[in-house]
Design a protein around this motif. Structure first.
Motif, short mmCIF file in Angstrom:
data_model
loop_
_atom_site.label_atom_id
_atom_site.label_comp_id
_atom_site.label_asym_id
_atom_site.label_seq_id
_atom_site.Cartn_x
_atom_site.Cartn_y
_atom_site.Cartn_z
N PHE A 212 0.83 -1.21 0.00
CA PHE A 212 0.00 0.00 0.00
C PHE A 212 0.86 1.26 0.00
O PHE A 212 0.61 2.21 -0.75
CB PHE A 212 -0.92 -0.01 1.22
CG PHE A 212 -1.88 1.15 1.26
CD1 PHE A 212 -2.94 1.21 0.37
CD2 PHE A 212 -1.72 2.18 2.19
CE1 PHE A 212 -3.84 2.28 0.40
CE2 PHE A 212 -2.61 3.25 2.23
CZ PHE A 212 -3.67 3.30 1.33
N CYS A 216 1.04 3.86 -3.26
CA CYS A 216 0.66 5.26 -3.02
C CYS A 216 1.80 6.21 -3.38
O CYS A 216 1.58 7.26 -3.98
CB CYS A 216 0.25 5.45 -1.56
SG CYS A 216 -1.37 4.77 -1.15
N ASP A 302 -8.67 -4.67 -1.95
CA ASP A 302 -8.68 -3.21 -1.92
C ASP A 302 -9.24 -2.69 -0.60
O ASP A 302 -8.77 -1.70 -0.05
CB ASP A 302 -9.52 -2.69 -3.09
CG ASP A 302 -9.43 -1.19 -3.27
OD1 ASP A 302 -8.31 -0.70 -3.54
OD2 ASP A 302 -10.47 -0.50 -3.14
N ALA A 306 -6.78 -0.59 2.10
CA ALA A 306 -7.07 0.76 2.59
C ALA A 306 -7.35 0.76 4.09
O ALA A 306 -6.83 1.60 4.83
CB ALA A 306 -8.27 1.33 1.83
N THR A 310 -5.11 3.33 6.67
CA THR A 310 -5.66 4.65 6.99
C THR A 310 -6.15 4.75 8.43
O THR A 310 -6.00 5.80 9.06
CB THR A 310 -6.79 5.00 6.02
OG1 THR A 310 -7.76 3.94 6.02
CG2 THR A 310 -6.27 5.17 4.60
N CYS A 459 -15.89 6.98 0.09
CA CYS A 459 -15.38 5.71 0.62
C CYS A 459 -16.54 4.90 1.20
O CYS A 459 -17.22 5.35 2.13
CB CYS A 459 -14.32 5.97 1.69
SG CYS A 459 -13.78 4.48 2.56
N ALA A 500 -1.46 8.62 0.84
CA ALA A 500 -1.81 8.50 2.25
C ALA A 500 -0.76 9.23 3.09
O ALA A 500 0.43 9.16 2.79
CB ALA A 500 -1.88 7.03 2.65
#
Length: 564
Positions: A212, A216, A302, A306, A310, A459, A500
């Motif tokens: 990730f 990013c 996915d 995320a 996050t 989201c 992120a």
């Protein structure tokens, strides 16, 4: 009579030479026009031929502040020409609402993201997909298995993981970052695949976090942007481009990881041994819709990708707020003590009774957003806003940081003040879709953050994220005192990362508030292990009776989630 030299020169050239010369001049003029900002686009800084504003693009350090500064000079909506591609920045809550929310149907696509979408994701990462029938199917599926009702059903998973998180920090507070990462990853894995992540040392956890971070960072790198700005570069063989080779390596590792996890969850679903989770629902979806295992693996992966990062990143921002605003921490602890007491841990049922802690949650999302700049939206059709043209296919980017730091909306914006939200009772989803939620005048105030996206790109994990954050914050405030030796040494505006963002490293000391609370934490974790987990594997063997496996029907209504 004298004849101009230029005409004489052309007269002496052969017809073919004359045509070639004129063609060369034409191509040169066209080339010099590359990078020029069309007059009907929103204004912006002066451009250079071919480059446009490429030479003025901010570097990776505090890019969100650099864009904010440009907005102060050129307006709340301005254009940067990156080669021939317009990049339209939005830094106003009104413009964000007008375009991305109210006109969400038109702004539901993505611009060309050659490295991020085509190379590093093979077009399978939903977050990077352009608007298409495939994306619409993904959106419909995610609504059915990620909506508010389903997310609430998975509360026991969040509760159990919060208890292990507290014990882990109690045992080794210096590694709090790892414990937060395990907490957020384990919730995601349990909800999606049906298994827990027991330790940060789990290589699958480290792989998903590493991938990730890499995708990013790669997606916003200068080489990746160059590939989008000058599409002719995409014709270069991928093996000759370091950025393309890096993207292909990420894609290979992603597919291996996602596919292994998906096939494991699918097998358990088919043999009836899986715990309630999204994989169980998605197996039914795959049968109805007929997509491949690779596609299914990315759809599931996915969400985990995320959710694993996050939530943990946002919790680091919360800890930074607590150590730099000890008065806020003290007031939040007083509220929790009055409502919860010392004999039990906070639960999700305490949400309505802890308005100041809810304010801490909402203020954290505003004060230190884990997403400072949204992935670019792109209009499906040409649009006009206040006389400015916004071309189809252009990149429309919302600067979340600039909106969150708007002094008109939030006086003294760098002060962490949960009381800004003392009258706010709506969930983050209700706020995002403009639901007044029983407010006296029946009118919803402006959104206080766009961290979770906008319009139809909102989201769909917003419900789970908010509940996980609330529970983690309430539990940590109940159990621990959080401090730092010198708050003045912490730059609270220094957020690191690509798409992120996470606070730059800072010293944080986490200690139990008293011995009684430490004993309650240990006792509660032991009780949950005895009641729900296998004594050897520490995986779920029994779930509460009301935690049912979600079924899927393609005929189910999409509702209003993610729509303006």
């Amino acid at each position: 009579m004298a004849v101009p030299l230029t005409l004489t020169g052309l007269t002496n050239l052969s017809p073919i030479s004359s045509i070639l010369l004129l063609l060369t001049c034409y191509l040169l003029v066209k080339l010099l026009l590359v990078g020029r900002r069309p007059s009907n686009l929103p204004p912006g800084p002066r451009t250079l031929p071919i480059l446009g504003n490429l030479h003025q693009m901010p570097g990776p350090h505090k890019i969100y502040k650099s864009f904010q500064d440009l907005g102060k000079k050129h307006g709340d909506i301005y254009t940067l020409m990156v080669g021939s591609s317009p990049l339209i920045m939005i830094q106003s809550p009104k413009i964000a609402k007008d375009l991305l929310d109210k006109r969400g149907a038109n702004y539901s696509s993505r611009p060309s993201l050659y490295i991020f979408n085509e190379i590093a994701s093979r077009g399978l990462r939903p977050v990077a997909m352009p608007y298409s029938p495939t994306w619409k199917m993904v959106h419909r599926i995610n609504h059915n298995i990620l909506n508010a009702k389903v997310s609430r059903a998975y509360g026991p998973y969040q509760t159990l993981e919060s208890r292990q998180m507290l014990v882990d920090i109690l045992d080794d507070g210096a590694q709090y970052k790892r414990h937060l990462q395990r907490f957020s990853n384990s919730i995601s894995c349990q909800m999606v695949y049906g298994f827990r992540t027991l330790s940060w040392d789990d290589p699958r956890l480290q792989s998903v976090v590493q991938i990730f971070e890499e995708v990013c960072d790669l997606g916003v790198s200068i080489p990746a942007q160059m590939m989008d700005c000058y599409p002719i570069l995409q014709r270069i063989p991928r093996s000759l481009l370091p950025v393309a080779r890096a993207g292909m390596d990420i894609e290979r590792r992603t597919t291996e990881l996602f596919l292994e996890r998906w096939l494991e969850g699918k097998k358990k679903t088919l043999d009836g041994s899986i715990m309630p989770c999204h994989a169980a629902a998605l197996t039914g979806v795959q049968k109805e819709e007929g997509f491949s295992d690779e596609f299914a693996s990315y759809l599931a992966g996915d969400i985990v990708e995320a959710g694993s990062s996050t939530t943990a990143d946002q919790m680091l921002g919360f800890l930074m707020a607590m150590v730099t605003h000890p008065d806020v921490q003290k007031q939040a602890q007083q509220e929790i003590d009055a409502v919860v007491g010392r004999d039990r841990l906070p639960t999700l049922d305490d949400y309505d009774s802890l308005p100041y802690v809810r304010g801490c949650l909402k203020e954290t999302l505003r004060w230190v957003p884990s997403i400072t700049i949204l992935i670019a939206h792109s209009p499906v059709k040409d649009d006009v806003y206040e006389g400015y043209k916004i071309p189809a296919g252009s990149s429309v980017i919302l600067n979340v940081w600039a909106l969150n730091m708007d002094p008109e909306s939030f006086p003294d914006p760098r002060r962490f003040d949960p009381l800004r939200f003392k009258d706010e009772t709506r969930s983050e989803h209700e706020i995002a879709v403009g639901n007044a939620g029983g407010l006296e005048d029946g009118k919803a105030p402006p959104r206080h953050n766009y961290l979770f996206g906008a319009g139809r790109r909102l989201c769909q994990g917003i419900h789970t994220a908010e509940r996980s954050l609330f529970l983690a914050m309430a539990c940590m405030l109940w159990a621990f005192d959080i401090s730092t030796p010198d708050p003045d040494k912490i730059d609270t505006e220094d957020l690191r990362g690509g798409l992120a963002a996470v606070p730059a490293p800072f010293e944080c000391i986490i200690k139990p508030r008293d011995e009684k609370r430490a004993e309650v934490v240990k006792r509660e974790w032991q009780r949950m292990q005895d009641e729900f987990l296998d004594p050897v594997t520490k995986q779920w063997v029994r779930v509460p009776e009301d935690l049912k496996i979600k079924t899927y029907s393609g005929a189910e209504s999409e509702g209003k989630e993610g729509k303006a």
